[in-house]
Design a protein around this motif. Structure first.
Motif, PDB file in Angstrom:
ATOM      1  N   ALA A  88      24.923  27.701 -15.175  1.00  0.00           N
ATOM      2  CA  ALA A  88      25.103  29.151 -15.134  1.00  0.00           C
ATOM      3  C   ALA A  88      24.174  29.881 -16.089  1.00  0.00           C
ATOM      4  O   ALA A  88      23.440  30.779 -15.687  1.00  0.00           O
ATOM      5  N   GLY A  89      24.223  29.445 -17.334  1.00  0.00           N
ATOM      6  CA  GLY A  89      23.566  30.291 -18.325  1.00  0.00           C
ATOM      7  C   GLY A  89      22.253  29.779 -18.840  1.00  0.00           C
ATOM      8  O   GLY A  89      21.259  30.494 -18.890  1.00  0.00           O
ATOM      9  N   ALA A  90      22.252  28.523 -19.185  1.00  0.00           N
ATOM     10  CA  ALA A  90      21.172  27.985 -20.008  1.00  0.00           C
ATOM     11  C   ALA A  90      19.794  28.295 -19.448  1.00  0.00           C
ATOM     12  O   ALA A  90      18.889  28.681 -20.174  1.00  0.00           O
ATOM     13  N   VAL A  91      19.639  28.131 -18.151  1.00  0.00           N
ATOM     14  CA  VAL A  91      18.295  28.227 -17.612  1.00  0.00           C
ATOM     15  C   VAL A  91      17.789  29.649 -17.543  1.00  0.00           C
ATOM     16  O   VAL A  91      16.598  29.878 -17.400  1.00  0.00           O
ATOM     17  N   LYS A  92      18.716  30.577 -17.629  1.00  0.00           N
ATOM     18  CA  LYS A  92      18.242  31.956 -17.506  1.00  0.00           C
ATOM     19  C   LYS A  92      17.661  32.461 -18.815  1.00  0.00           C
ATOM     20  O   LYS A  92      16.966  33.465 -18.838  1.00  0.00           O
ATOM     21  N   GLY A  93      17.994  31.743 -19.901  1.00  0.00           N
ATOM     22  CA  GLY A  93      17.606  32.032 -21.249  1.00  0.00           C
ATOM     23  C   GLY A  93      16.523  32.959 -21.566  1.00  0.00           C
ATOM     24  O   GLY A  93      15.977  33.881 -21.315  1.00  0.00           O
ATOM     25  N   LEU A 146      17.318  20.975 -14.382  1.00  0.00           N
ATOM     26  CA  LEU A 146      16.335  21.257 -13.339  1.00  0.00           C
ATOM     27  C   LEU A 146      17.030  21.601 -12.020  1.00  0.00           C
ATOM     28  O   LEU A 146      16.569  22.478 -11.290  1.00  0.00           O
ATOM     29  N   LEU A 147      18.121  20.925 -11.772  1.00  0.00           N
ATOM     30  CA  LEU A 147      18.870  21.201 -10.545  1.00  0.00           C
ATOM     31  C   LEU A 147      19.364  22.645 -10.559  1.00  0.00           C
ATOM     32  O   LEU A 147      19.284  23.360  -9.560  1.00  0.00           O
ATOM     33  N   ALA A 148      19.853  23.059 -11.716  1.00  0.00           N
ATOM     34  CA  ALA A 148      20.304  24.446 -11.850  1.00  0.00           C
ATOM     35  C   ALA A 148      19.148  25.393 -11.581  1.00  0.00           C
ATOM     36  O   ALA A 148      19.303  26.399 -10.864  1.00  0.00           O
ATOM     37  N   GLY A 149      17.995  25.057 -12.127  1.00  0.00           N
ATOM     38  CA  GLY A 149      16.815  25.888 -11.905  1.00  0.00           C
ATOM     39  C   GLY A 149      16.457  25.943 -10.428  1.00  0.00           C
ATOM     40  O   GLY A 149      16.166  27.007  -9.882  1.00  0.00           O
ATOM     41  N   LYS A 190       9.259  26.745 -14.311  1.00  0.00           N
ATOM     42  CA  LYS A 190       8.593  26.669 -15.612  1.00  0.00           C
ATOM     43  C   LYS A 190       9.524  26.958 -16.789  1.00  0.00           C
ATOM     44  O   LYS A 190       9.501  26.231 -17.780  1.00  0.00           O
ATOM     45  N   PRO A 191      10.384  27.981 -16.721  1.00  0.00           N
ATOM     46  CA  PRO A 191      11.247  28.218 -17.887  1.00  0.00           C
ATOM     47  C   PRO A 191      12.099  26.995 -18.209  1.00  0.00           C
ATOM     48  O   PRO A 191      12.358  26.701 -19.373  1.00  0.00           O
ATOM     49  N   VAL A 192      12.526  26.294 -17.170  1.00  0.00           N
ATOM     50  CA  VAL A 192      13.395  25.141 -17.419  1.00  0.00           C
ATOM     51  C   VAL A 192      12.608  24.020 -18.069  1.00  0.00           C
ATOM     52  O   VAL A 192      12.984  23.508 -19.126  1.00  0.00           O
ATOM     53  N   TRP A 193      11.528  23.634 -17.456  1.00  0.00           N
ATOM     54  CA  TRP A 193      10.860  22.483 -18.059  1.00  0.00           C
ATOM     55  C   TRP A 193      10.199  22.807 -19.382  1.00  0.00           C
ATOM     56  O   TRP A 193       9.991  21.928 -20.212  1.00  0.00           O
ATOM     57  N   PHE A 230       4.208  28.890 -24.088  1.00  0.00           N
ATOM     58  CA  PHE A 230       5.237  29.286 -23.137  1.00  0.00           C
ATOM     59  C   PHE A 230       5.876  30.621 -23.475  1.00  0.00           C
ATOM     60  O   PHE A 230       6.929  30.934 -22.965  1.00  0.00           O
ATOM     61  N   GLN A 231       5.238  31.417 -24.316  1.00  0.00           N
ATOM     62  CA  GLN A 231       5.965  32.589 -24.806  1.00  0.00           C
ATOM     63  C   GLN A 231       6.288  33.585 -23.706  1.00  0.00           C
ATOM     64  O   GLN A 231       7.257  34.334 -23.813  1.00  0.00           O
ATOM     65  N   ASP A 232       5.506  33.558 -22.630  1.00  0.00           N
ATOM     66  CA  ASP A 232       5.796  34.497 -21.552  1.00  0.00           C
ATOM     67  C   ASP A 232       7.097  34.151 -20.841  1.00  0.00           C
ATOM     68  O   ASP A 232       7.837  35.024 -20.409  1.00  0.00           O
ATOM     69  N   GLU A 233       7.340  32.856 -20.705  1.00  0.00           N
ATOM     70  CA  GLU A 233       8.508  32.430 -19.941  1.00  0.00           C
ATOM     71  C   GLU A 233       9.771  32.432 -20.779  1.00  0.00           C
ATOM     72  O   GLU A 233      10.849  32.698 -20.282  1.00  0.00           O
TER      73      GLU A 233
END
Lengths: 601, 462, 314
Positions: free
Chosen positions: A596-601, C193-196, C228-231, C306-309
């Motif tokens: 839910a949250g973490a990836v939106k960070g 990653l799955l969440a992403g 990209k934000p996730v990894w 990665f500062q943009d993401e």
């Protein structure tokens, strides 16, 4: 169009195949851990990949009619035919510790479930005595049984093994299940004898009858029982010169009784009341069985077969070194034949007149799989694993509660306020993760000692100290995770609540927290896992054994003097279980929280 | 959905808040009582002596507590609380304890650690007490030499038990190949015997017999395994003036090369080189090896029944004997280890702690503990007991002690040991063949590196 | 905003301070004070002879730092610090990217609609639940040359290799610690990653399909950039955790009995040994400080890239 469909299906199958493969690969080590924890340490060290079968020791050899019959520890009764084949006449794995005597042409087999009668010609069998009413644990602990008939009475003795005790001891069984049970001709129980009746112990290794009396081999010595009165009339113990801990085997020739235990054989002249030790060389290890005739004593040891020449008082050395290392368990002499049953289930006939050549040899089936549930018991016995488990669970749960309390508040503050110092605070939270824990070890330890000196509050070796350190150490990471959960919660609801007159704290408590619940649970699990895993600080801060956590305790299984892989794997399994259970309980929230949250960070 | 969750969370957080608000001090106190009550002294008049021991037997705490019952009966005012510390973490724990005032009252110290822990000045000076009990006469001289920092004349620890190594061998293998104890008496004979066993390719009970099992680098005893060979060829670790390293003398090199060469020649199976001593012992018990070196504790293991984790009743247990280390060109040596007992300065119950030590070093307690653990007592008069005189195998160990030698108890030895262990470990890895073919030159180069490093260290610590 | 005085801003946000106060106090006591002491320790000649003095031990200035960085014959370096640094470098890179790679592949597999997806997802996470110390013990036992299951599978079952290799000695040791770490670590990455993946709108793919993009192209131009934000975060976590990895190696090699070997030693285990077995407290602290500075630098570089993401709150 069709080919496209086929391609799709193929693609799907291929991906499924790889996915299942990946799953198996991932789960295999966990499976292997549990699997290994049930193996015996020997199997592990030697490299048997599966469970091995236990040896099926030949525990008794009798002659019924004109045929030799034998019984094994693992419920096998065989008959040796005249054409030198073995015929199985009874084979039930659960019946353990066979011993036999013949009665009216039938064979009576005593075993862990009672006494059965088997007609060797018709193979008809009947359970004459049933231990059904005896509590399971006693029956289960029967290692071997012994049955002998004297003067129309039948005596059944047992070796009960209590594995969890310090030493192999006999102990009083359930009512009517004491050391030596007495049955009449029709196999009705007519009495039982134990230490109160002057037996040396309730464990009975061997019994033989000299036609008049019953000789009983026991830990501590030999008792002689008069079957007419069922009273012990004589006893030979260490004081009489039987200088071994327990007597394992008896053989009676005429008026002479030979008894053996450990590495010694004694001759007892009952009429003269005299005990003499036979001069044996020290090379003979554990003697399990002896039989004698007028010239020789045949010794069955765990290192093979020996012939002791009574005339010259010496071992006939040429029979000493057998090529096969027989671990002899039982013996019987039948005219010119000496029958030997070994510990690994071989029946051998030696021909006395033919210079003790092997005249017959047969191997019976192996015993049960050696699956060691008792590893789990041993593990709790060997170290105070229960204490470690309790410590770990308590320390980790309190740590999770504390850290969550701290980090939800701080995480919320960071997500909702832009206060002076917030940048510094969030940067420092991020950067403390970059400090190696090792750096803190000595200073924290010394600081705790200072605190003790000044205030008298003990932080070393207590839950308080370790919980304090853990919760503070894991807080930065959880703040960082939780902050993003709070960020992902729309602020409008809170603003609406504020307008409705809710206080800051009320907003946090009643609105933000419930909304962030999945995230908090996910963080909690994460914290629990990390705390469960911590090793370095625990080593230093928990010096006493009563405050050890599992990772500290588990190391006691590997040492200079032991390497119990079996117990380590059992302990590992138990150490993984609480986290696994916790994970299964809340995994729904956990995955939702993380996604839910973490990836939106 | 939200409502359901919120209830759950409210309960959780209420709990958290409650535990926080209930006052951390009261909370801490309560937890203290739960976790460390005995340490604080449970009853008013009973003094609790905290004692740390290493796992000397399979049930380290229970076995020692059993022994101490005799003491606690005669000394009702003293209760000994035993904690077992594994060897891996023991040094770490002792170090941190040494710098704090919260050390245990009594600690077991490996003899090789006495120097370094004495140097931290955390141990009580036991000289007067030792003199009073005439300790220098009571204990084995070699053991007594480890009682304090070398050259300081101070006694900081009292010998508890000793631990000499000897060669375990399979009598059935020897009988078959017509070998006797005399065939392992010196290096040349020993090697010939190994060759004979290897060439014979015996299979007993379905197991092919390998000549010799030796653990490689994954072991606590890396150094103790090599040391006798270095000494026996006339070499040493550190020069007699304790100022420079002495591994690179031709004699030392010869010793290492001879021993490691046994692996290169295939007498030590490669697979044994990734094991530790306990694993090698288990494999010996299983019948894999004809010979290996170990302490007397192994006799105990071979007498313990299989069900209790021992190897009693196994083929090996019935067919083994013990011989002294083979004699080298410059004599026969065995590594002489063991453990001492020390009292920490921070202890508040030194007199009581001393009573415990006195009890543990009494003849009866020494013999009783030796029987449980399998070690050798440090007292000389114990060897007259039938336990040793009557058992031919244990007798060998009492003889082996005469050839016992140990490392210098200097404060620098602590740091020297890891250096040696590392380089000898690398030599073992080479002998295992993981870096291609082994050549004795690797021994030279590694020992040269070791010498340099140890010299730097010795210079630095002076 | 800028015109508002500091005092007002503090007052306005006073609740925030209440919220962070407990954390702040704890961190001050457990992080800040010991850290200052530890950094000071790194300037002291603390060893077995002076440890009793603690902070009063002789001051040696930057000597430890000089030794660590420039003097290969120094006492702290000779216990294999450089090999440990090399191993840690390889270990961190391989484990960090290995866990992301494996995690991504499994996440892509699970990001389909099929029966039992939830069961699969749960089962895949199980290896992450296994504690690290158990992982170390378990794999130590699986890697054994003669009796280990790995060699049994490689040689006896599948016949992939002719001879049983050593895993716990020699260069293979590095793999013997990398593989268990990846095994233990990837499920976490997979979940993230799955969440992403599930957050990427289906419409993107529909549009790409209409344009005739292949599966690979879809991944290359849609999935990967949007993840990209996730990894990026996973790389950040990976770097920190793996550089400071300790438990697995410590438990795998004789429980600190000896030297894990030239290829099995990591920085943390090496410094731990140098500190507690070789009694080099000062130098050990210095090594930690250097490592810490290095890590901060790396994280700063990461942040720049990665500062943009990533909106690391500034």
């Amino acid at each position: 169009m069709k080919s496209n469909k086929v391609r799709k299906v193929v693609k799907r199958v291929v991906i499924d195949f790889f996915m299942v493969g990946a799953l198996i690969t991932t789960l295999f080590p966990i499976f292997w851990m549990v699997f290994t924890s049930l193996k015996s340490n020997n199997d592990i060290l030697v490299g048997h990949m599966g469970f091995t079968r236990k040896a099926n020791s030949i525990s008794t050899i009798v002659k019924a009619g004109d045929k030799i019959h034998f019984g094994s520890e693992d419920g096998f009764i065989g008959q040796v035919n005249s054409d030198n084949t073995i015929k199985s006449i009874f084979d039930v794995r659960k019946y353990r510790g066979m011993s036999a005597v013949q009665k009216d042409g039938n064979i009576l087999f005593s075993h862990s479930y009672g006494v059965s009668s088997i007609d060797p010609f018709t193979d008809k069998q009947k359970l004459l005595v049933d231990y059904e009413n005896v509590p399971w644990k006693y029956r289960h602990n029967i290692r071997s049984t012994k049955i002998v008939s004297v003067n129309g009475k039948f005596y059944v003795g047992k070796v009960l093994v209590k594995t969890e005790s310090e030493e192999e001891t006999s102990y009083k069984g359930a009512e009517g299940f004491e050391g030596l049970q007495v049955f009449n001709e029709s196999m009705r129980a007519i009495g039982s004898l134990d230490t109160a009746d002057n037996l040396l112990s309730t464990t009975i290794y061997d019994m033989q009858s000299d036609g008049q009396y019953l000789w009983i081999a026991q830990p501590g010595g030999v008792s002689v029982l008069d079957p007419a009165t069922d009273k012990v009339i004589a006893q030979y113990t260490e004081e009489d010169g039987l200088t071994v801990e327990s007597i394992k085997s008896i053989s009676i020739v005429g008026k002479l009784v030979y008894v053996a235990g450990l590495n010694k054989v004694f001759k007892i002249d009952f009429e003269a009341d005299k005990v003499t030790a036979l001069l044996l060389p020290p090379v003979i290890p554990q003697i399990n069985a002896i039989v004698a005739d007028s010239e020789n004593v045949f010794i069955g040891s765990s290192n093979g077969f020996y012939v002791f020449d009574l005339k010259n008082d010496q071992i006939l050395t040429k029979y000493r070194d057998q090529d096969v290392y027989w671990n002899i368990r039982s013996m019987r002499i039948d005219g010119n034949d000496i029958w030997i049953g070994t510990d690994n289930g071989t029946v051998i006939k030696l021909d006395k007149s033919d210079d003790y050549q092997v005249g017959f040899r047969a191997q019976i089936r192996t015993g049960a799989y050696d699956i060691r549930w008792e590893n789990y018991l041993d593990m709790w016995e060997n170290i105070s694993f229960g204490t470690y488990l309790k410590n770990s669970i308590l320390i980790c749960s309190i740590t999770v509660l504390f850290s969550l309390a701290l980090s939800t508040m701080a995480g919320y503050a960071l997500s909702r306020f832009r206060f002076p110092g917030s940048v510094l605070f969030s940067t420092s939270i991020l950067s403390v993760n970059m400090i190696p824990m090792l750096l803190f070890l000595i200073p924290v330890y010394l600081m705790f000692i200072k605190i003790y000196d000044v205030t008298g509050i003990q932080f070393i070796g207590t839950y308080a100290g370790i919980v304090f350190v853990y919760s503070t150490f894991f807080v930065p990471m959880s703040i960082w995770i939780l902050r993003s959960f709070f960020v992902s919660i729309p602020i409008d609801i809170e603003e609406a609540a504020r307008i409705d007159g809710c206080s800051r704290w009320g907003v946090f408590w009643r609105i933000a927290l419930p909304l962030a619940a999945p995230g908090i649970i996910a963080t909690g699990i994460y914290l629990f896992l990390v705390a469960w895993d911590e090793l370095m600080f625990a080593t230093i801060l928990l010096p006493q054994e009563n405050s050890f956590t599992i990772p500290l305790g588990i190391k006691l299984f590997i040492g200079n003097h032991q390497n119990r892989f079996d117990l380590i794997m059992a302990a590992s399994t138990v150490a993984t279980l609480p986290v696994l259970i916790l994970f299964f309980l809340v995994q729904k929230w956990f995955i939702k929280g993380l996604t839910a949250g973490a990836v939106k960070g | 959905m939200i409502e359901k969750n919120s209830k759950f969370i409210q309960v959780g957080l209420a709990l958290a808040a409650f535990s926080m608000l209930s006052g951390s001090q009261a909370f801490a106190k309560r937890l203290d009582q739960a976790a460390a009550a005995p340490a604080a002294g449970s009853a008013k008049n009973v003094k609790v002596i905290r004692m740390w021991v290493m796992p000397n037997s399979p049930r380290p705490v229970k076995d020692l507590e059993k022994l101490l019952k005799g003491f606690e009966k005669t000394h009702p005012g003293i209760k000994v609380e035993v904690t077992s510390v594994d060897w891996g973490a023991a040094l770490t724990k002792l170090t941190t304890a040494a710098i704090s005032k919260q050390a245990p009252d009594i600690a077991q110290l490996g003899t090789t650690w006495v120097g370094v822990i004495s140097a931290t000045n955390a141990l009580e000076d036991l000289t007067p007490r030792a003199k009073a009990m005439n300790a220098s006469q009571i204990f084995l001289p070699a053991s007594w030499s480890t009682a304090g920092l070398q050259g300081s004349n101070k006694v900081t620890s009292i010998p508890w038990f000793v631990d000499a190594r000897a060669l375990y061998f399979r009598t059935d293998v020897f009988r078959k190949l017509k070998l006797t104890k005399a065939d392992v008496d010196d290096w040349a004979k020993f090697e010939a015997t190994l060759k004979k066993i290897k060439d014979a390719k015996l299979v007993i009970n379905g197991v092919e017999i390998e000549p010799l099992g030796v653990p490689g680098k994954n072991d606590w005893n890396v150094l103790h395994n090599v040391a006798p060979w270095i000494w026996a060829s006339g070499g040493d670790f550190i020069s007699p003036d304790l100022k420079t390293a002495a591994f690179t003398t031709p004699a030392s090199k010869e010793g290492v090369k001879f021993f490691i060469g046994l692996a290169a020649k295939g007498y030590i199976p490669r697979s044994s080189l990734e094991l530790n001593t306990a694993q090698v012992a288990a494999k010996f018990n299983e019948g894999d090896y004809a010979m290996y070196f170990d302490t007397p504790a192994q006799i105990k293991l071979l007498e313990t029944p299989y069900e209790k984790g021992g190897a009693g009743g196994s083929l090996t247990a019935q067919n083994y004997d013990v011989a002294l280390y083979p004699k080298g060109p410059k004599g026969r040596f065995t590594f002489f280890g063991g453990s001492n007992l020390a009292i920490f300065k921070s202890s508040k119950n030194k007199d009581e702690a001393w009573q415990v030590i006195q009890y543990l070093t009494s003849k009866e307690a020494q013999l009783s503990y030796a029987e449980t653990t399998g070690f050798i007592p440090a007292r000389k008069d114990c060897f007259e007991d039938p336990y040793f005189t009557k058992d031919p195998k244990r007798k060998i160990f009492t003889e082996a002690i005469k050839y016992g030698r140990t490392y210098p108890t200097i404060s620098a030895w602590g740091p020297v040991e890891p250096i040696l262990m590392r380089h000898i470990g690398i030599i073992w890895d080479n002998a295992a063949g993981v870096y291609g073919k082994y050549s004795p030159k690797i021994v030279d180069s590694q020992l040269e590196k070791t010498r340099k490093e140890v010299n730097t260290l010795l210079k630095d610590s002076r | 905003m800028a015109t508002v005085s500091l005092k007002t801003r503090v007052y306005k946000n006073r609740h925030a301070y209440y919220f962070i106060l407990p954390t702040l106090l704890g961190m001050l006591l457990i992080h800040f004070v010991p850290m200052v002491q530890a950094v000071y320790m790194s300037f002291l000649g603390l060893n077995q002879n002076t440890i009793g003095l603690y902070l009063a031990a002789p001051f040696v200035g930057f000597e430890h730092y000089k030794d660590i960085l420039f003097n290969p014959d120094s006492l702290i370096r000779i216990s294999g610090l450089s090999e440990a640094a090399r191993n840690t470098f390889i270990y961190t890179i391989v484990v960090t990217f290995g866990t992301i790679f494996v995690g991504l592949i499994v996440a892509l597999m699970l990001n389909r609609k099929f029966k039992g997806v939830a069961v699969f997802r749960t089962l895949f996470i199980l290896s992450w639940v296994v504690p690290q110390y158990v992982t170390g013990l378990l794999w130590n036992f699986m890697w054994q040359r003669d009796v280990g299951i790995v060699n049994y599978i490689l040689v006896n079952v599948t016949g992939l290799l002719n001879e049983k290799p050593f895993w716990l000695i020699g260069p293979n040791t590095l793999w013997a610690i990398i593989i268990p770490t990846i095994w233990r670590g990837w499920p976490f990455n997979m979940i993230m990653l799955l969440a992403g993946l599930q957050n990427i709108p289906e419409t993107y793919y529909d549009a790409a399909k209409i344009d005739g993009a292949s599966t690979l192209q879809q991944f290359r131009y849609i999935t990967w950039p949007l993840l990209k934000p996730v990894w990026a975060i996973l790389i950040f976590f990976g770097l920190i955790f793996n550089v400071y990895s300790f438990n697995i190696v410590y438990m795998m090699f004789g429980l600190g009995a000896g030297y894990p070997g030239e290829w099995g030693d990591l920085l943390m285990t090496n410094i731990f040994r140098a500190t507690f077995s070789a009694w080099r407290y000062g130098a050990g602290a210095a090594a930690c400080v250097i490592l810490m500075i290095l890590m901060i630098t790396i994280v700063l570089i990461w942040d720049r890239i990665f500062q943009d993401e990533i909106t690391v709150q500034k």
